[in-house]
Design a protein around this motif. Sequence first.
Motif, PDB file in Angstrom:
ATOM      1  N   ARG A  89     -21.554  62.115   7.775  1.00  0.00           N
ATOM      2  CA  ARG A  89     -22.028  60.832   8.314  1.00  0.00           C
ATOM      3  C   ARG A  89     -23.413  60.492   7.773  1.00  0.00           C
ATOM      4  N   THR A 103     -16.254  60.413   6.314  1.00  0.00           N
ATOM      5  CA  THR A 103     -16.396  60.983   7.658  1.00  0.00           C
ATOM      6  C   THR A 103     -15.068  60.939   8.406  1.00  0.00           C
ATOM      7  N   LYS A 104     -14.326  59.856   8.237  1.00  0.00           N
ATOM      8  CA  LYS A 104     -13.014  59.742   8.878  1.00  0.00           C
ATOM      9  C   LYS A 104     -12.046  60.786   8.333  1.00  0.00           C
ATOM     10  N   LYS A 105     -12.105  61.031   7.033  1.00  0.00           N
ATOM     11  CA  LYS A 105     -11.247  62.069   6.451  1.00  0.00           C
ATOM     12  C   LYS A 105     -11.609  63.445   7.007  1.00  0.00           C
ATOM     13  N   THR A 108     -10.243  63.733  10.504  1.00  0.00           N
ATOM     14  CA  THR A 108      -8.785  63.876  10.485  1.00  0.00           C
ATOM     15  C   THR A 108      -8.374  65.290  10.106  1.00  0.00           C
ATOM     16  N   THR A 365     -16.922  56.276  19.282  1.00  0.00           N
ATOM     17  CA  THR A 365     -15.803  56.723  18.457  1.00  0.00           C
ATOM     18  C   THR A 365     -14.514  55.988  18.787  1.00  0.00           C
ATOM     19  N   PHE A 368     -12.353  54.595  15.952  1.00  0.00           N
ATOM     20  CA  PHE A 368     -12.967  55.063  14.702  1.00  0.00           C
ATOM     21  C   PHE A 368     -11.911  55.380  13.645  1.00  0.00           C
ATOM     22  N   LEU A 369     -10.741  55.853  14.068  1.00  0.00           N
ATOM     23  CA  LEU A 369      -9.666  56.168  13.128  1.00  0.00           C
ATOM     24  C   LEU A 369      -8.586  55.093  13.114  1.00  0.00           C
ATOM     25  N   GLN A 372      -6.209  54.558  10.177  1.00  0.00           N
ATOM     26  CA  GLN A 372      -6.395  55.717   9.310  1.00  0.00           C
ATOM     27  C   GLN A 372      -5.613  56.942   9.776  1.00  0.00           C
TER      28      GLN A 372
END
Length: 608
Positions: A89, A103-105, A108, A365, A368-369, A372
Amino acid sequence: EEELALAKEDEEEPIIAPDITKIIKFAIPAVGVWLCSPLLSLIDTSSVGLLSGTVQQAALNPAVAVTDYSALLVAFMYTATTNLVAGTREKEMKQKGGDMPETKKTLTHALQLSGYVGVVLGSILAGFAPILLKTIIGNEALDPAVFAAALRYVRIRALGMPAAVVIGSAQSASIGLQDVKSPMYVLVAAAVVNFLGDVVFVPRAHAWLGGAAGAAWATVFSQYAALGLFLAWLKNKSRSQQRVLEMKDRDGENDKPDPVNLTQAILELTGESSEGKARRKDFRKSLHRLSWNGHHDENTASTDSITTANDEVKDEVAESIKAKPKSRNPIKEVFSRKAEDSSQSATSAAAITTPTEPKEPEFTTRGFLSGQFRKRDLLKFPPIEEAKQFWPYVIPVSTTSIGRVSAYVAMSHVVSSSLGTLSMAANQVILSVFYCLTPIADALNLTAQSFIPGIHHKKKGPARTAALKEATNNFMKVGALFGVGMVSLVSLVPFFCHYFTTDPFVIAKIKAVVPLLLGVFSVHGVVCAGEGLLLGQTDLGFIGRTYAAYFVGVPYFMLRLKKIAQAGTAVVGLTSLWEVFMYYQFVRAAVWGIRLRHLNKKANASAV
């Protein structure tokens, strides 16, 4: 030229350390992350004691210890997730990117890996439950009914470990993203579901559905319910967030110019249609103003010479007016002058002080995904290269967890095998108080892991060194402050002993240990802050080696007390065990302080 360019970049991007107020505001809500497991166990203990009787409640003592201590073995997932998410981040925020795709990856992949780690932990826990229970109990003289109930509880709780690990990683990622409210919502939801499950299952007479087993089922259901809620929270944006996105899309469309029909406008101005009546009226007014302004400009040009001749007189009058202003409210004038002075002094002070951190909107959050991540993606195994990023945390953090657990396991073993029933009852009350208070300071550990990686990953230099030093000092100050708060709470224990037991001998043993608890908690805030600072700077090797020494040393001294007690050569009681634990706390505080000072000197040397 390159050095000048780098220096200019450092000046443009100052490194700001979190101040004491920010640390406290972040750490207090983060207590909820650490309270999740103790709170669920506390609900189970209370429900079983009230609804199923003493035998079933006694079974929870070793069973809860086995499940909670075993769960600490996967703490490396939480530490790794917090540090990796916080570091990624920080890099993406530095690039001024608001979407944070990397950051999302990372989040996950952490969730995916957590599911498989939870499956492994649950399998081990279910398979080795009898051995683990006998290790905690410490002798073979336990009631078979109690042992059977404890075994059922552990094996049922093992089914919930995949959900528990995923929830823990999601909560840790929220901390890494500096969102402390989302884990609190999940904690409340899990507690409500657990309570309702206890009410439904615990009173049942069936061995695998009621009593301790019923409490275990309630906890498992609450964990999977919380997992579903957390995934929905991460996937779905709120209505307000959706409206903001719709407004941005609408604004983007409004930026395109609307087409203008020139033919229609000309016909309305020159014709006599009713549609163009208002347009023709406005047009005539505009022409009238233009003609008047042109006539006025001609008259003005003829009087320029006269005006020029009188300029000096006007200037003198203006100067006299400034020198002798109109009558004003003197009080208002004084305060306005003070306001100007204070504004100027504040501006000059701001010019010479260090830059302050700009206020940013509170991050959440939720959503946030969005777009995705799908729930079925949780079953996929992350790419091997991504999973390898978690490996450096496995051995050091697991060693740390084992080192922590060894002290509690050794203490429980000595008490149950050598000190008798009264000491067992008193120690259960003391441990209940201990586990309720430790999350207050443990939150500092997570808070440091959230803020420190962003500073530690900056380019080495004087600014980074100064920021790390300031952050270390601030965290230690907050740790000392939290220590004072916990000591104040412990000092109240003698006044509330009768709420835990009515036995005067048990109460006397509890009161005898309170002074040692005061010593333990006086440095607990500093210990947790120091450990979080070391983890945030990825000093994993040192932490792992140190806890390996604790793993051997602390049980060694406690087991020596067991031998002395069985030999009868000296009087050994609860105070002897907690005295060893107090010295263990003092040693940890000193070792972390020395190591942090060493790292600070090392950073100063590399910055030169």
